[in-house]
Design an enzyme around this catalytic site. Structure first.
Site, PDB file in Angstrom:
ATOM      1  N   GLU A 141       0.797  -1.239   0.000  1.00 48.48           N
ATOM      2  CA  GLU A 141       0.000   0.000   0.000  1.00 48.48           C
ATOM      3  C   GLU A 141       0.826   1.284   0.000  1.00 48.48           C
ATOM      4  OE1 GLU A 141      -2.547  -0.669   3.404  1.00 48.48           O
ATOM      5  OE2 GLU A 141      -3.555  -2.344   2.452  1.00 48.48           O
ATOM      6  N   GLU A 164      -6.011 -10.893  -1.206  1.00 46.66           N
ATOM      7  CA  GLU A 164      -6.831 -10.665   0.000  1.00 46.66           C
ATOM      8  C   GLU A 164      -8.313 -10.600  -0.364  1.00 46.66           C
ATOM      9  OE1 GLU A 164      -5.365  -7.449   2.459  1.00 46.66           O
ATOM     10  OE2 GLU A 164      -3.286  -7.783   1.865  1.00 46.66           O
TER      11      GLU A 164
HETATM   12  C1  HAH Z   1      -5.313  -4.849   4.090  1.00 47.84           C
HETATM   13  N1  HAH Z   1      -5.375  -3.436   4.039  1.00 47.84           N
HETATM   14  C2  HAH Z   1      -3.969  -5.287   4.653  1.00 47.84           C
HETATM   15  O1  HAH Z   1      -3.088  -5.578   3.602  1.00 47.84           O
HETATM   16  C3  HAH Z   1      -4.079  -6.481   5.570  1.00 47.84           C
HETATM   17  O2  HAH Z   1      -2.833  -6.700   6.172  1.00 47.84           O
HETATM   18  C4  HAH Z   1      -5.119  -6.260   6.633  1.00 47.84           C
HETATM   19  O3  HAH Z   1      -5.163  -7.370   7.517  1.00 47.84           O
HETATM   20  C5  HAH Z   1      -6.413  -5.994   6.010  1.00 47.84           C
HETATM   21  C6  HAH Z   1      -6.454  -5.347   4.849  1.00 47.84           C
HETATM   22  C7  HAH Z   1      -6.550  -2.926   3.437  1.00 47.84           C
HETATM   23  C8  HAH Z   1      -7.000  -1.632   3.996  1.00 47.84           C
HETATM   24  C9  HAH Z   1      -6.819  -1.261   5.316  1.00 47.84           C
HETATM   25  O4  HAH Z   1      -6.181  -2.085   6.160  1.00 47.84           O
HETATM   26  C10 HAH Z   1      -7.262  -0.044   5.785  1.00 47.84           C
HETATM   27  C11 HAH Z   1      -7.896   0.787   4.932  1.00 47.84           C
HETATM   28  C12 HAH Z   1      -8.098   0.413   3.634  1.00 47.84           C
HETATM   29  C13 HAH Z   1      -7.653  -0.791   3.178  1.00 47.84           C
END
Ligand code: HAH
Length: 371
Positions: free
Chosen positions: A167, A274
């Site tokens: 990200e 994911e």
């Molecule tokens: C993901 N982010 C992460 O890669 C993962 O490690 C986590 O457990 C869940 C989702 C997506 C995300 C976020 O965490 C916060 C805001 C938007 C998107």
């Protein structure tokens, strides 16, 4: 005479019907038998491994059984994140990650590592010195290198693919890179460094850039730009992870297909890392549940989810030459990170198994295809 003929005809046609019925029932029986022995991983064996994100509680009992039956790959949902595995300088918590990796080895599941450089779930000590001031660029690079060398080194030969960088693109379409403590202190070059450090320790591991909303056209182009620069600079990167935190409202078929084609044009492999299909529209900011906000899975929502899952997997099958892994983010609707994000306590139903770990209708659409 006529009566006799009619009678014979009726007898023979009812015999024919019985024979047909017999074979239909036999067919249904064998379909059911097939259902019971095959899991997602078997239906998709000629396409790609099917994975799931797990924590410690999925390693025993019914959840473990479901995992073994349906999946052939795992990602550690939290166990390898910096705040869990490396909470203080020189302190590593290996227990949870080790137990998941050992379970995977015992059950012949592939393991995807998640994640090495991210702006969230990272403890502050990385950025601060003893006095609480920001560290220098050299110190931060050294800390990151130590971290990556130690973690990737420990699981060398056991973790076949790493989400190295997570990200890094900003949420604001007008910005390019996300401003984080990492970039503030060490600048853009730290992004490439993470890949180099990981590659140095485990040259056989596949290294990924991983992000969400990666099929929205504007974000897609910014991800493409970042990854292309890494590739052009000779950075060891082997793939793009498209998270796939989707919903019944997005992505559209064409956005999904265009994203796959665009990223694949870089000559990299694609992992859907994911996957889940929320029954609510995307929201980024956390908020409280509103009074009276309904969180039931209505038949109308479920119909939309079934159609969305069917579309997604038909696109995945179409692009199987580029897609080398598909992972769900959690096992069943009994527990999903989306029960807490973005709205604490609003139940979501984003997966293919329900709260009783039973296959949902969407499951049957996903496995209903000819090889
Ligand atoms: C993901 N982010 C992460 O890669 C993962 O490690 C986590 O457990 C869940 C989702 C997506 C995300 C976020 O965490 C916060 C805001 C938007 C998107």
């Amino acid at each position: 005479m006529l009566y006799q003929k009619l009678k014979t005809n009726t007898i023979s046609s009812s015999r024919t019907i019985s024979i047909y019925l017999f074979f239909i029932l036999l067919g249904m029986q064998s379909l059911r038998a097939q259902d019971e022995t095959k899991g997602l991983k078997d239906y998709y064996k000629n396409f790609f491994p099917i994975g799931v994100a797990v924590n410690g509680h999925s390693l025993a009992g019914k959840e473990a059984h479901l995992l073994q039956k349906e999946f052939n790959s795992v990602t550690l949902e939290n166990a390898m994140k910096m705040e869990v595995i490396h909470p203080q300088e020189h302190v590593y918590n290996w227990a949870l990650a080790d137990s998941i990796v050992a379970f995977a080895q015992k059950n012949r599941l592939r393991v995807r590592g998640h994640t090495l450089l991210w702006h969230e779930q990272v403890p502050d000590w990385f950025f601060l010195d003893d006095q609480g001031a920001l560290v220098s660029k050299d110190t931060l690079l050294k800390r990151l290198k130590d971290h990556i060398t130690t973690v990737v080194g420990r699981y060398k030969g056991k973790v076949y693919a790493w989400d190295v960088l997570n990200e890094a693109i900003d949420d604001n379409p007008k910005q390019f890179l996300r401003q984080s403590k990492w970039l503030e202190i060490a600048g853009e070059e730290i992004l490439a460094k993470a890949f180099e450090y990981a590659h140095e320790v485990d040259p056989n591991a596949l290294l990924f850039y991983n992000d969400y909303n990666s099929e929205r056209p504007e974000k897609r182009e910014r991800i493409y730009r970042l990854v292309k620069k890494l590739v052009d600079d000779g950075v060891p990167i082997h793939g793009i992870g498209l998270q796939g935190h989707w919903s019944i409202f997005e992505p559209s078929t064409s956005d999904l297909e265009q994203a796959i084609e665009r990223y694949a044009s870089l000559g990299l492999q694609l992992h859907f890392t994911e996957l889940d299909v929320s029954v609510y529209p995307w929201e980024k900011e956390r908020r409280r549940k509103r009074p009276g906000e309904i969180d039931a899975l209505t038949p109308a929502l479920e119909e939309k989810q079934i159609a969305q899952y069917e579309m997604i997997f038909s696109v995945f099958r179409k692009y199987k030459s580029h897609i080398t892994s598909v992972t769900f983010w959690n096992l069943s609707d009994r527990y999903s990170w989306l029960d807490h994000y973005p709205v604490q306590g609003r139940k979501n139903y984003p997966l293919l198994f329900d709260r009783n770990l039973e296959r949902k209708k969407a499951y049957y659409k996903v496995v209903d295809f000819k090889n």
